[in-house]
Design a protein around this motif. Sequence first.
Motif, PDB file in Angstrom:
ATOM      1  N   PHE A 145       0.800  -1.220   0.000  1.00 18.95           N
ATOM      2  CA  PHE A 145       0.000   0.000   0.000  1.00 18.95           C
ATOM      3  C   PHE A 145       0.837   1.275   0.000  1.00 18.95           C
ATOM      4  CE2 PHE A 145      -2.731  -3.323   1.855  1.00 18.95           C
ATOM      5  CZ  PHE A 145      -3.664  -3.382   0.820  1.00 18.95           C
ATOM      6  N   ARG A 146       2.140   1.130  -0.275  1.00 18.68           N
ATOM      7  CA  ARG A 146       3.060   2.260  -0.467  1.00 18.68           C
ATOM      8  C   ARG A 146       3.124   3.190   0.745  1.00 18.68           C
ATOM      9  NH1 ARG A 146       3.980  -1.065  -3.863  1.00 18.68           N
ATOM     10  NH2 ARG A 146       3.830  -0.768  -6.100  1.00 18.68           N
ATOM     11  N   VAL A 147       3.303   2.595   1.914  1.00 17.86           N
ATOM     12  CA  VAL A 147       3.498   3.352   3.154  1.00 17.86           C
ATOM     13  C   VAL A 147       4.908   3.014   3.637  1.00 17.86           C
ATOM     14  CG1 VAL A 147       2.712   3.689   5.532  1.00 17.86           C
ATOM     15  CG2 VAL A 147       1.051   3.157   3.738  1.00 17.86           C
ATOM     16  N   PRO A 148       5.742   3.993   3.945  1.00 20.95           N
ATOM     17  CA  PRO A 148       7.066   3.662   4.468  1.00 20.95           C
ATOM     18  C   PRO A 148       6.948   2.772   5.712  1.00 20.95           C
ATOM     19  CG  PRO A 148       6.926   5.998   3.948  1.00 20.95           C
ATOM     20  CD  PRO A 148       5.536   5.440   3.832  1.00 20.95           C
ATOM     21  N   VAL A 149       7.708   1.687   5.738  1.00 15.88           N
ATOM     22  CA  VAL A 149       7.571   0.711   6.817  1.00 15.88           C
ATOM     23  C   VAL A 149       7.848   1.349   8.181  1.00 15.88           C
ATOM     24  CG1 VAL A 149       9.895  -0.273   6.743  1.00 15.88           C
ATOM     25  CG2 VAL A 149       7.985  -1.694   7.452  1.00 15.88           C
ATOM     26  N   GLY A 150       8.770   2.265   8.268  1.00 16.00           N
ATOM     27  CA  GLY A 150       9.050   2.938   9.538  1.00 16.00           C
ATOM     28  C   GLY A 150       7.867   3.770  10.009  1.00 16.00           C
ATOM     29  N   THR A 151       7.212   4.423   9.070  1.00 19.11           N
ATOM     30  CA  THR A 151       6.013   5.214   9.397  1.00 19.11           C
ATOM     31  C   THR A 151       4.900   4.298   9.882  1.00 19.11           C
ATOM     32  OG1 THR A 151       6.593   6.889   7.762  1.00 19.11           O
ATOM     33  CG2 THR A 151       4.276   6.788   8.443  1.00 19.11           C
ATOM     34  N   LEU A 152       4.686   3.208   9.157  1.00 18.63           N
ATOM     35  CA  LEU A 152       3.656   2.247   9.555  1.00 18.63           C
ATOM     36  C   LEU A 152       3.943   1.707  10.952  1.00 18.63           C
ATOM     37  CD1 LEU A 152       1.137   0.622   8.692  1.00 18.63           C
ATOM     38  CD2 LEU A 152       2.718  -1.129   7.856  1.00 18.63           C
ATOM     39  N   ARG A 153       5.172   1.367  11.216  1.00 15.93           N
ATOM     40  CA  ARG A 153       5.560   0.836  12.533  1.00 15.93           C
ATOM     41  C   ARG A 153       5.276   1.865  13.633  1.00 15.93           C
ATOM     42  NH1 ARG A 153      10.658  -0.173  11.461  1.00 15.93           N
ATOM     43  NH2 ARG A 153      10.100  -2.133  10.492  1.00 15.93           N
ATOM     44  N   ASP A 154       5.635   3.127  13.371  1.00 20.76           N
ATOM     45  CA  ASP A 154       5.370   4.183  14.352  1.00 20.76           C
ATOM     46  C   ASP A 154       3.876   4.341  14.608  1.00 20.76           C
ATOM     47  OD1 ASP A 154       8.056   4.736  14.719  1.00 20.76           O
ATOM     48  OD2 ASP A 154       8.049   6.502  13.403  1.00 20.76           O
ATOM     49  N   TRP A 155       3.074   4.259  13.565  1.00 17.29           N
ATOM     50  CA  TRP A 155       1.623   4.353  13.734  1.00 17.29           C
ATOM     51  C   TRP A 155       1.086   3.168  14.526  1.00 17.29           C
ATOM     52  CZ3 TRP A 155       0.167   5.556   7.953  1.00 17.29           C
ATOM     53  CH2 TRP A 155       0.528   6.881   7.657  1.00 17.29           C
ATOM     54  N   GLU A 156       1.500   1.952  14.147  1.00 17.13           N
ATOM     55  CA  GLU A 156       1.001   0.739  14.811  1.00 17.13           C
ATOM     56  C   GLU A 156       1.387   0.689  16.283  1.00 17.13           C
ATOM     57  OE1 GLU A 156       2.097  -2.864  12.862  1.00 17.13           O
ATOM     58  OE2 GLU A 156       0.702  -2.558  11.220  1.00 17.13           O
ATOM     59  N   GLN A 157       2.545   1.206  16.618  1.00 17.01           N
ATOM     60  CA  GLN A 157       3.014   1.163  18.000  1.00 17.01           C
ATOM     61  C   GLN A 157       2.641   2.424  18.770  1.00 17.01           C
ATOM     62  OE1 GLN A 157       7.184   0.169  17.690  1.00 17.01           O
ATOM     63  NE2 GLN A 157       6.723  -1.845  16.834  1.00 17.01           N
ATOM     64  N   ALA A 158       1.801   3.262  18.156  1.00 18.90           N
ATOM     65  CA  ALA A 158       1.294   4.493  18.777  1.00 18.90           C
ATOM     66  C   ALA A 158       2.407   5.439  19.219  1.00 18.90           C
ATOM     67  CB  ALA A 158       0.346   4.173  19.932  1.00 18.90           C
ATOM     68  N   ARG A 159       3.516   5.408  18.504  1.00 18.67           N
ATOM     69  CA  ARG A 159       4.589   6.368  18.786  1.00 18.67           C
ATOM     70  C   ARG A 159       4.292   7.709  18.130  1.00 18.67           C
ATOM     71  NH1 ARG A 159       9.846   2.529  18.100  1.00 18.67           N
ATOM     72  NH2 ARG A 159       8.605   1.752  16.392  1.00 18.67           N
ATOM     73  N   VAL A 160       3.569   7.647  17.014  1.00 19.57           N
ATOM     74  CA  VAL A 160       3.199   8.839  16.267  1.00 19.57           C
ATOM     75  C   VAL A 160       1.711   8.734  15.944  1.00 19.57           C
ATOM     76  CG1 VAL A 160       3.558  10.102  14.097  1.00 19.57           C
ATOM     77  CG2 VAL A 160       5.503   9.040  15.259  1.00 19.57           C
ATOM     78  N   MET A 161       0.994   9.846  16.077  1.00 22.68           N
ATOM     79  CA  MET A 161      -0.436   9.873  15.751  1.00 22.68           C
ATOM     80  C   MET A 161      -0.606   9.869  14.238  1.00 22.68           C
ATOM     81  SD  MET A 161      -3.692  10.381  16.869  1.00 22.68           S
ATOM     82  CE  MET A 161      -3.947  11.489  18.227  1.00 22.68           C
ATOM     83  N   PRO A 162      -1.245   8.837  13.679  1.00 25.34           N
ATOM     84  CA  PRO A 162      -1.499   8.845  12.239  1.00 25.34           C
ATOM     85  C   PRO A 162      -2.430  10.007  11.889  1.00 25.34           C
ATOM     86  CG  PRO A 162      -2.055   6.709  13.197  1.00 25.34           C
ATOM     87  CD  PRO A 162      -1.776   7.639  14.321  1.00 25.34           C
ATOM     88  N   PRO A 163      -2.122  10.760  10.843  1.00 29.42           N
ATOM     89  CA  PRO A 163      -3.001  11.860  10.456  1.00 29.42           C
ATOM     90  C   PRO A 163      -4.348  11.336   9.941  1.00 29.42           C
ATOM     91  CG  PRO A 163      -1.187  11.628   8.898  1.00 29.42           C
ATOM     92  CD  PRO A 163      -0.943  10.644   9.998  1.00 29.42           C
TER      93      PRO A 163
END
Length: 87
Positions: free
Chosen positions: A47-65
Amino acid sequence: MAIPADPNDPEDRAVSAEGREQGQRARLIRVTGTNLGLSQAEFASRFRVPVGTLRDWEQARVMPPDFAVAYVRVIAQHPDLVAKAVA
């Protein structure tokens, strides 16, 4: 509205409304990938999402917009159509 810490649990802590929202968004993203049977790397690639970004979203380190949450909801409903559109 914040959720107060459990006074009987020394490891518990209060959760803000933003923290709760972030956790719900993280869960949506994790569950979507799991329901599709995809690893983080597979989901990110498909789905063309950077894996690091996805990981941060999944682990609630960063709020997905908001747009990312909407994108994941569309993926959950129409994964093959989305994958074809971004290929």
